[in-house]
Design a protein around this motif. Sequence first.
Motif, PDB file in Angstrom:
ATOM      1  N   ARG A 185      -3.941   5.397   0.413  1.00 31.13           N
ATOM      2  CA  ARG A 185      -4.476   4.068   0.726  1.00 31.13           C
ATOM      3  C   ARG A 185      -5.078   4.047   2.136  1.00 31.13           C
ATOM      4  O   ARG A 185      -6.163   3.496   2.352  1.00 31.13           O
ATOM      5  CB  ARG A 185      -3.376   3.017   0.594  1.00 31.13           C
TER       6      ARG A 185
ATOM      7  N   HIS B  52      -5.071   1.445  -8.132  1.00 30.20           N
ATOM      8  CA  HIS B  52      -4.129   0.450  -7.596  1.00 30.20           C
ATOM      9  C   HIS B  52      -2.695   0.916  -7.793  1.00 30.20           C
ATOM     10  O   HIS B  52      -1.865   0.779  -6.888  1.00 30.20           O
ATOM     11  CB  HIS B  52      -4.328  -0.913  -8.274  1.00 30.20           C
TER      12      HIS B  52
ATOM     13  N   GLU C 108      -1.742   3.548  -5.297  1.00 34.85           N
ATOM     14  CA  GLU C 108      -1.521   2.974  -3.969  1.00 34.85           C
ATOM     15  C   GLU C 108      -0.236   2.158  -3.897  1.00 34.85           C
ATOM     16  O   GLU C 108       0.339   2.010  -2.820  1.00 34.85           O
ATOM     17  CB  GLU C 108      -2.729   2.137  -3.561  1.00 34.85           C
TER      18      GLU C 108
END
Length: 104
Positions: free
Chosen positions: A8, A33, A36
Amino acid sequence: MDIAKKFRNIRNEKKLSVYKLSNLSDVSQNYIHNIEKGINQPSIYILEKLLKPMGITLSEFFNDNLDIYYPSEFEKEVLYYIRTLTKTQANIVLDLIKNMNIIR
Protein backbone atom coordinates in the motif's frame (compact mmCIF):
# COMPACT_ATOMS: atom_id res chain seq x y z
CA MET A 1 7.47 -8.09 6.81
CA ASP A 2 3.99 -6.64 6.50
CA ILE A 3 3.30 -7.21 2.80
CA ALA A 4 -0.04 -5.40 2.90
CA LYS A 5 1.40 -2.24 4.45
CA LYS A 6 4.51 -2.21 2.28
CA PHE A 7 2.48 -2.76 -0.90
CA ARG A 8 0.00 0.00 0.00
CA ASN A 9 2.84 2.42 0.86
CA ILE A 10 4.59 1.80 -2.45
CA ARG A 11 1.35 2.23 -4.41
CA ASN A 12 0.67 5.51 -2.61
CA GLU A 13 4.27 6.73 -3.15
CA LYS A 14 3.88 6.02 -6.86
CA LYS A 15 0.57 7.94 -6.81
CA LEU A 16 -1.34 5.09 -8.42
CA SER A 17 -4.99 4.60 -7.61
CA VAL A 18 -6.26 1.07 -7.11
CA TYR A 19 -8.35 1.59 -10.25
CA LYS A 20 -5.35 2.54 -12.39
CA LEU A 21 -3.17 -0.23 -10.97
CA SER A 22 -5.95 -2.70 -11.67
CA ASN A 23 -6.07 -1.60 -15.30
CA LEU A 24 -2.29 -1.70 -15.70
CA SER A 25 -1.84 -5.08 -14.02
CA ASP A 26 -5.04 -6.89 -15.01
CA VAL A 27 -5.69 -7.71 -11.35
CA SER A 28 -9.13 -6.85 -9.98
CA GLN A 29 -9.60 -3.79 -7.79
CA ASN A 30 -11.28 -5.96 -5.16
CA TYR A 31 -8.28 -8.28 -4.99
CA ILE A 32 -5.89 -5.31 -4.67
CA HIS A 33 -8.01 -3.87 -1.84
CA ASN A 34 -7.95 -7.25 -0.11
CA ILE A 35 -4.16 -7.44 -0.40
CA GLU A 36 -3.84 -3.98 1.16
CA LYS A 37 -6.21 -4.97 3.99
CA GLY A 38 -4.20 -8.15 4.63
CA ILE A 39 -7.15 -10.37 3.69
CA ASN A 40 -5.41 -11.94 0.68
CA GLN A 41 -1.77 -12.94 0.35
CA PRO A 42 -0.83 -12.57 -3.33
CA SER A 43 1.07 -15.29 -5.11
CA ILE A 44 4.50 -14.35 -6.47
CA TYR A 45 2.95 -14.26 -9.95
CA ILE A 46 0.22 -11.78 -8.91
CA LEU A 47 2.61 -9.69 -6.84
CA GLU A 48 4.97 -9.43 -9.79
CA LYS A 49 2.07 -8.34 -12.04
CA LEU A 50 1.18 -5.63 -9.52
CA LEU A 51 4.73 -4.40 -8.92
CA LYS A 52 5.76 -4.17 -12.58
CA PRO A 53 3.61 -1.09 -13.42
CA MET A 54 5.07 0.58 -10.33
CA GLY A 55 8.63 -0.03 -11.53
CA ILE A 56 9.46 -2.30 -8.60
CA THR A 57 11.02 -5.76 -8.85
CA LEU A 58 10.30 -8.62 -6.49
CA SER A 59 13.88 -8.35 -5.19
CA GLU A 60 13.38 -4.68 -4.36
CA PHE A 61 10.02 -5.36 -2.74
CA PHE A 62 11.36 -8.05 -0.41
CA ASN A 63 14.65 -6.29 0.31
CA ASP A 64 14.72 -4.53 3.67
CA ASN A 65 18.30 -3.29 3.23
CA LEU A 66 18.05 0.21 1.76
CA ASP A 67 21.79 0.24 1.00
CA ILE A 68 21.27 -2.20 -1.89
CA TYR A 69 20.38 -0.56 -5.18
CA TYR A 70 18.69 -2.34 -8.09
CA PRO A 71 19.27 -0.52 -11.38
CA SER A 72 16.50 -0.21 -13.95
CA GLU A 73 16.91 -1.70 -17.43
CA PHE A 74 17.83 1.76 -18.72
CA GLU A 75 20.47 2.19 -16.04
CA LYS A 76 21.87 -1.27 -16.80
CA GLU A 77 22.21 -0.30 -20.45
CA VAL A 78 23.98 2.97 -19.58
CA LEU A 79 26.34 1.11 -17.26
CA TYR A 80 27.06 -1.48 -19.94
CA TYR A 81 28.14 1.21 -22.41
CA ILE A 82 30.09 3.18 -19.80
CA ARG A 83 32.12 0.05 -19.09
CA THR A 84 33.15 -0.15 -22.76
CA LEU A 85 34.75 3.30 -22.66
CA THR A 86 38.35 4.07 -21.89
CA LYS A 87 39.00 5.71 -18.53
CA THR A 88 39.45 9.08 -20.25
CA GLN A 89 36.18 8.72 -22.16
CA ALA A 90 34.33 7.61 -19.03
CA ASN A 91 35.65 10.65 -17.14
CA ILE A 92 34.43 12.94 -19.93
CA VAL A 93 30.96 11.39 -19.74
CA LEU A 94 30.98 11.70 -15.94
CA ASP A 95 31.98 15.38 -16.17
CA LEU A 96 29.20 15.96 -18.70
CA ILE A 97 26.63 14.39 -16.39
CA LYS A 98 27.85 16.39 -13.41
CA ASN A 99 27.66 19.62 -15.42
CA MET A 100 24.15 18.79 -16.61
CA ASN A 101 23.02 18.46 -12.99
CA ILE A 102 24.54 21.84 -12.12
CA ILE A 103 22.61 23.57 -14.92
CA ARG A 104 19.22 22.60 -13.51
